[in-house]
Design an enzyme around this catalytic site. Structure first.
Site, short mmCIF file in Angstrom:
data_model
loop_
_atom_site.label_atom_id
_atom_site.label_comp_id
_atom_site.label_asym_id
_atom_site.label_seq_id
_atom_site.Cartn_x
_atom_site.Cartn_y
_atom_site.Cartn_z
CG ASP A 109 35.93 -50.13 24.49
OD1 ASP A 109 35.84 -51.02 23.57
OD2 ASP A 109 37.05 -49.69 24.74
CD GLU B 89 39.09 -56.62 21.75
OE1 GLU B 89 40.30 -56.41 22.03
OE2 GLU B 89 38.65 -56.13 20.74
#
Length: 498
Positions: A14, A174
């Site tokens: 991420d 997301e």
């Protein structure tokens, strides 16, 4: 020049990036590991150096007995008016918050919480306004990318939370990030789930609250149809522009263990992919919308050389920066010196969602050779290849009932199996050795300059496809069951990648 992916190897998922003057700063998720949110810096986007962590104090991060792959999700780093901000989710407490610092090499603030739900929060700054977005449900019960304006000093919401985009139709929308480029607002997100169907998608509009128009060729970046290719799971990216005006996306991906072995155990890693804007303002990414292992580009000068650290020892590794602990460590059980580490075990074992005596480095490549001398006076101490409390392989020296032995333990789900046990002749010190390739770990001890093989175990049982979760294998030094004030001593640690 040519550069190789991933640009940051091992479990660093991420990624989010920002540029300040001539330096790039990048942060990654840390989940149940402490300190939280590792920070890297780079001058060229290719070579990255870890400089610290954002969350270094118990008061900043609640990790007590959280489940593996809980804790700190998908951070975002941004710079505004001389100050760095890192915003993230503690998924175990269901709270979104941010911390700030005026010194990227120093300590970060206490958390400032925002009463907007969801995950993967991000900040966008413009005209003294701070926009806070996340992936979740807005104040009207609508799911999507949710946004509000906040008071950046307090985190207080100034406007209702409203959905600004519902994505391109993929599952698990997301990882939102917003940018203003040439007068237009771009909203980049991830869809498809962070597995083999992962992808980067985007839309654009003429204001932060626009009706965002989807890119007609979404996903802009994905490897979901590249069966048999090493690089999979590409998604969750953050755009950045270099000083020459070129655009890039830093994003996660993972390397599967073999062409037809759809398992990954190194975790999700950091990849760099070039971005090209069309004349009409839309952009494309990668090679035909995919990420490849080696890019050849004129966007980086040929004078830039990609360097990679291939050997880790006690002497050349900053364990306070590159190392990690499980949840909040008990500091009195660790003595980290220049050429050794001493660990005092407790009754907490690696099989518990707790804080055993454990310090680790992320496994960075498939092929490696680990060796370390371990000595004990009681209990158990050794090397673990750790995915989570239910999936780890341990090579350890033990002393029970005045007898020393070396054991290989395989922990896969509910199966806890001692694969091999070798008794030693009252020897409280041993050299532990692990060889690894794409598919197997081989466990050995060294006696009288000879390696004695104790068996092997397959890497796939430590993969996300078997274990679940979002992390990767950590090479951990651990101790447990030691009594009194006795410490296990670890010396001559070496981890070579080849």
């Amino acid at each position: 020049m040519k550069y190789n992916n991933p640009v940051i190897k091992g479990f660093y998922p991420d990624p989010s990036v920002c540029k300040v003057e001539n330096t790039y700063y990048l942060v990654c998720s840390s989940f149940q590991y402490f300190p939280g949110v590792p920070i890297f810096e780079s001058k060229d986007l290719i070579n990255w150096k870890q400089i610290g962590h954002c969350l270094t104090r118990r008061s900043q991060i609640e990790l007590e007995k959280i489940n593996s792959s809980g804790g700190i999700f998908a951070p975002t780093i941004r710079f505004n008016n001389g100050r760095f901000y890192m915003t993230t989710t503690n998924n175990s407490t269901q709270e979104n918050f941010y911390v700030w610092t005026d010194d990227i090499y120093g300590e970060w603030s206490e958390p400032i919480y925002v009463k907007q739900g969801g995950i993967d929060p991000s900040l966008y700054f413009e005209d003294d306004k701070a926009y806070f977005m996340s992936s979740g449900t807005d104040d009207n019960g609508v799911d999507g990318i949710v946004q509000c304006e906040i008071d950046i000093q307090t985190g207080r919401k100034l406007t209702p939370s409203l959905v600004i985009w519902t994505g391109s139709g993929g599952r698990f929308l997301e990882g939102p990030h917003m940018y203003k480029i040439n007068g237009m607002y771009y909203l980049v997100a991830a869809e498809g789930g962070t597995e083999f169907g992962h992808m980067v998608t985007y839309a654009r509009g003429n204001s932060p609250y626009a009706t965002f128009e989807e890119y007609s060729h979404n996903p802009v970046l994905t490897n979901r149809n590249l069966g048999g290719h090493e690089i999979q799971g590409v998604g969750h990216g953050d755009l950045v522009q270099d000083n020459m005006g070129n655009w890039w996306i830093l994003h996660l991906g993972f390397r599967q263990s073999g062409q037809w072995q759809a398992y990954h155990h190194l975790g999700r890693e950091v990849f760099l992919t070039p971005v090209t804007f069309y004349e009409d303002g839309w952009f494309k990414a990668g090679e035909n919308g995919t990420t490849i292992k080696c890019f050849e580009t004129d966007k980086i000068p040929n004078s830039v050389v990609q360097n990679e650290k291939k050997c880790y020892t006690f002497e050349n590794t900053k364990w306070d920066r590159e190392g990690c602990y499980l949840r909040i460590p008990h500091g009195e059980n660790y003595k980290i010196k220049e050429n050794s580490i001493s660990l005092k075990g407790t009754n907490i074992t690696l099989d518990e969602a707790d804080s055993p005596t454990f310090i680790g480095l992320r496994q960075k490549d498939f092929n490696m050779y680990i060796s370390c001398d371990v000595s004990i006076s009681d209990g158990e101490a050794g090397i673990t290849l750790y995915m989570d409390e239910n999936h780890h392989y341990d090579l350890a020296l033990c002393k029970y009932d005045n007898k020393y032995e070396v054991i290989v333990k395989l922990n896969v789900g509910e199966i806890k199996h001692v694969k091999k046990s070798v008794c030693l002749e009252n020897d409280n010190k041993v050299s532990l050795i692990i060889h690894a390739d794409n598919n197997c770990y081989n466990f050995c001890i060294k006696t009288e300059d000879k390696e004695v093989n104790l068996g092997r175990a397959q890497t796939k049982y430590l993969s996300s496809e078997v274990a679940g979760g979002f992390t990767g294998v950590i090479i951990g030094l651990y101790a447990c069951g030691l009594s009194g004030y006795n410490y296990a001593e670890f010396t001559n640690f070496k981890c070579d990648y080849f």
